[in-house]
Design a protein around this motif. Structure first.
Motif, PDB file in Angstrom:
ATOM      1  N   ILE A 111      -5.474 -18.865  67.625  1.00 52.87           N
ATOM      2  CA  ILE A 111      -4.067 -19.049  67.085  1.00 52.87           C
ATOM      3  C   ILE A 111      -4.216 -19.869  65.706  1.00 52.87           C
ATOM      4  N   ALA A 112      -3.567 -19.134  64.736  1.00 54.08           N
ATOM      5  CA  ALA A 112      -3.677 -19.748  63.375  1.00 54.08           C
ATOM      6  C   ALA A 112      -2.354 -20.716  62.942  1.00 54.08           C
ATOM      7  N   GLU A 113      -1.429 -20.388  63.576  1.00 50.85           N
ATOM      8  CA  GLU A 113      -0.262 -21.252  63.090  1.00 50.85           C
ATOM      9  C   GLU A 113       0.797 -21.311  64.299  1.00 50.85           C
ATOM     10  N   ILE A 114       1.232 -22.616  64.417  1.00 54.87           N
ATOM     11  CA  ILE A 114       2.449 -22.948  65.638  1.00 54.87           C
ATOM     12  C   ILE A 114       3.467 -23.553  64.743  1.00 54.87           C
ATOM     13  N   THR A 115       4.872 -22.904  65.102  1.00 49.49           N
ATOM     14  CA  THR A 115       5.886 -23.544  64.374  1.00 49.49           C
ATOM     15  C   THR A 115       6.898 -23.867  65.403  1.00 49.49           C
ATOM     16  N   LYS A 116       7.485 -25.120  65.579  1.00 47.52           N
ATOM     17  CA  LYS A 116       8.467 -25.587  66.403  1.00 47.52           C
ATOM     18  C   LYS A 116       9.791 -25.002  66.249  1.00 47.52           C
ATOM     19  N   ILE A 117      10.330 -24.258  67.004  1.00 46.73           N
ATOM     20  CA  ILE A 117      11.672 -24.021  66.902  1.00 46.73           C
ATOM     21  C   ILE A 117      12.707 -24.893  67.508  1.00 46.73           C
ATOM     22  N   ASP A 118      12.298 -25.195  68.720  1.00 43.64           N
ATOM     23  CA  ASP A 118      12.937 -26.675  69.420  1.00 43.64           C
ATOM     24  C   ASP A 118      12.173 -27.167  70.257  1.00 43.64           C
ATOM     25  N   ASP A 119      12.585 -28.193  71.242  1.00 46.09           N
ATOM     26  CA  ASP A 119      11.793 -29.098  71.624  1.00 46.09           C
ATOM     27  C   ASP A 119      11.059 -28.347  72.905  1.00 46.09           C
ATOM     28  N   LYS A 120      11.409 -27.088  73.245  1.00 40.06           N
ATOM     29  CA  LYS A 120      10.701 -26.317  74.290  1.00 40.06           C
ATOM     30  C   LYS A 120      10.040 -24.864  73.899  1.00 40.06           C
ATOM     31  N   THR A 121      10.318 -24.812  72.721  1.00 41.17           N
ATOM     32  CA  THR A 121      10.018 -23.144  72.183  1.00 41.17           C
ATOM     33  C   THR A 121       9.422 -23.242  71.014  1.00 41.17           C
ATOM     34  N   PHE A 122       8.305 -22.401  70.685  1.00 41.75           N
ATOM     35  CA  PHE A 122       7.250 -22.374  69.616  1.00 41.75           C
ATOM     36  C   PHE A 122       7.120 -21.017  69.075  1.00 41.75           C
ATOM     37  N   ALA A 123       7.017 -20.704  67.867  1.00 40.74           N
ATOM     38  CA  ALA A 123       6.322 -19.502  67.363  1.00 40.74           C
ATOM     39  C   ALA A 123       5.062 -19.625  67.025  1.00 40.74           C
ATOM     40  N   ILE A 124       4.165 -18.555  67.544  1.00 36.48           N
ATOM     41  CA  ILE A 124       2.777 -18.547  67.457  1.00 36.48           C
ATOM     42  C   ILE A 124       2.618 -17.279  66.562  1.00 36.48           C
ATOM     43  N   HIS A 125       1.455 -17.400  65.583  1.00 34.03           N
ATOM     44  CA  HIS A 125       0.884 -16.573  64.676  1.00 34.03           C
ATOM     45  C   HIS A 125      -0.700 -16.569  64.891  1.00 34.03           C
ATOM     46  N   ARG A 126      -1.052 -15.444  64.979  1.00 38.23           N
ATOM     47  CA  ARG A 126      -2.643 -15.071  64.872  1.00 38.23           C
ATOM     48  C   ARG A 126      -3.002 -14.254  63.890  1.00 38.23           C
ATOM     49  N   ASP A 127      -4.051 -14.819  63.076  1.00 33.16           N
ATOM     50  CA  ASP A 127      -4.540 -14.021  61.753  1.00 33.16           C
ATOM     51  C   ASP A 127      -5.386 -12.947  62.187  1.00 33.16           C
ATOM     52  N   VAL A 128      -5.706 -12.740  63.463  1.00 34.59           N
ATOM     53  CA  VAL A 128      -6.621 -11.679  63.944  1.00 34.59           C
ATOM     54  C   VAL A 128      -5.859 -10.671  64.810  1.00 34.59           C
ATOM     55  N   GLU A 129      -5.999  -9.425  64.890  1.00 31.34           N
ATOM     56  CA  GLU A 129      -5.188  -8.371  65.664  1.00 31.34           C
ATOM     57  C   GLU A 129      -5.571  -8.756  67.362  1.00 31.34           C
ATOM     58  N   ALA A 130      -4.252  -8.877  67.752  1.00 25.31           N
ATOM     59  CA  ALA A 130      -4.061  -9.109  69.216  1.00 25.31           C
ATOM     60  C   ALA A 130      -2.779  -8.437  69.851  1.00 25.31           C
ATOM     61  N   LEU A 131      -2.811  -8.188  71.039  1.00 22.78           N
ATOM     62  CA  LEU A 131      -1.613  -7.765  71.745  1.00 22.78           C
ATOM     63  C   LEU A 131      -0.243  -8.106  71.144  1.00 22.78           C
ATOM     64  N   ASN A 132      -0.183  -9.558  70.877  1.00 23.24           N
ATOM     65  CA  ASN A 132       0.779 -10.394  70.364  1.00 23.24           C
ATOM     66  C   ASN A 132       0.422 -11.172  69.161  1.00 23.24           C
ATOM     67  N   LYS A 133       0.356 -10.253  67.992  1.00 23.38           N
ATOM     68  CA  LYS A 133      -0.094 -10.989  66.792  1.00 23.38           C
ATOM     69  C   LYS A 133       1.008 -12.291  66.613  1.00 23.38           C
TER      70      LYS A 133
END
Length: 136
Positions: free
Chosen positions: A35-57
């Protein structure tokens, strides 16, 4: 949802410490190295970004506590899933069991992906154990 695999580990820590870390999405970067980056959307929800290839980049995850469980639900990306952490405190230790469920509608070849995913999630679980025990 269909159960894909289970991993477990015993951590030398009380369950409230394990819960605190599992409920803190920003701590994911410490125990999930892709996991390269996590961005808070709200109190219980977050966007996750990976810099490497993954099923869910990129994916959106919600985190929910339910009694002795912490539930991570991914509702975007190529693979929708739930990862349920069950915690059982035993004296000075906490048993963490993670169960991975996939969406029934997935078109991905889960028979082929299962051992890869199980191993990757188990490595992350071991890393989580090490992080928690370093804090205690």
């Amino acid at each position: 949802m269909k159960k894909l695999f289970t991993n477990s580990v015993l951590v030398k820590a009380q369950s409230n410490e394990v819960k605190r870390i599992l409920l803190d999405p920003m701590s994911l970067i410490k125990w999930n190295p892709v996991i390269a980056e996590i961005t808070k959307i709200d109190d219980k929800t977050f966007a996750i970004h990976r810099d490497v290839e993954a099923l869910n980049k990129d994916e959106v995850i919600s985190i929910s506590p339910v009694e002795n469980q912490i539930i991570y639900s991914s509702t975007s990306g190529r693979l929708e899933y739930q990862l349920i952490f069950s915690l059982i405190e035993e004296n000075l230790f906490t048993s963490i069991k993670e169960v991975f469920y996939t969406s029934d509608e997935t078109k991905l070849p889960m028979v082929l992906l299962k051992p890869i995913a199980k191993n990757a999630f188990n490595s992350n679980l071991i890393q989580l154990k090490e992080i928690i025990e370093q804090l205690n």
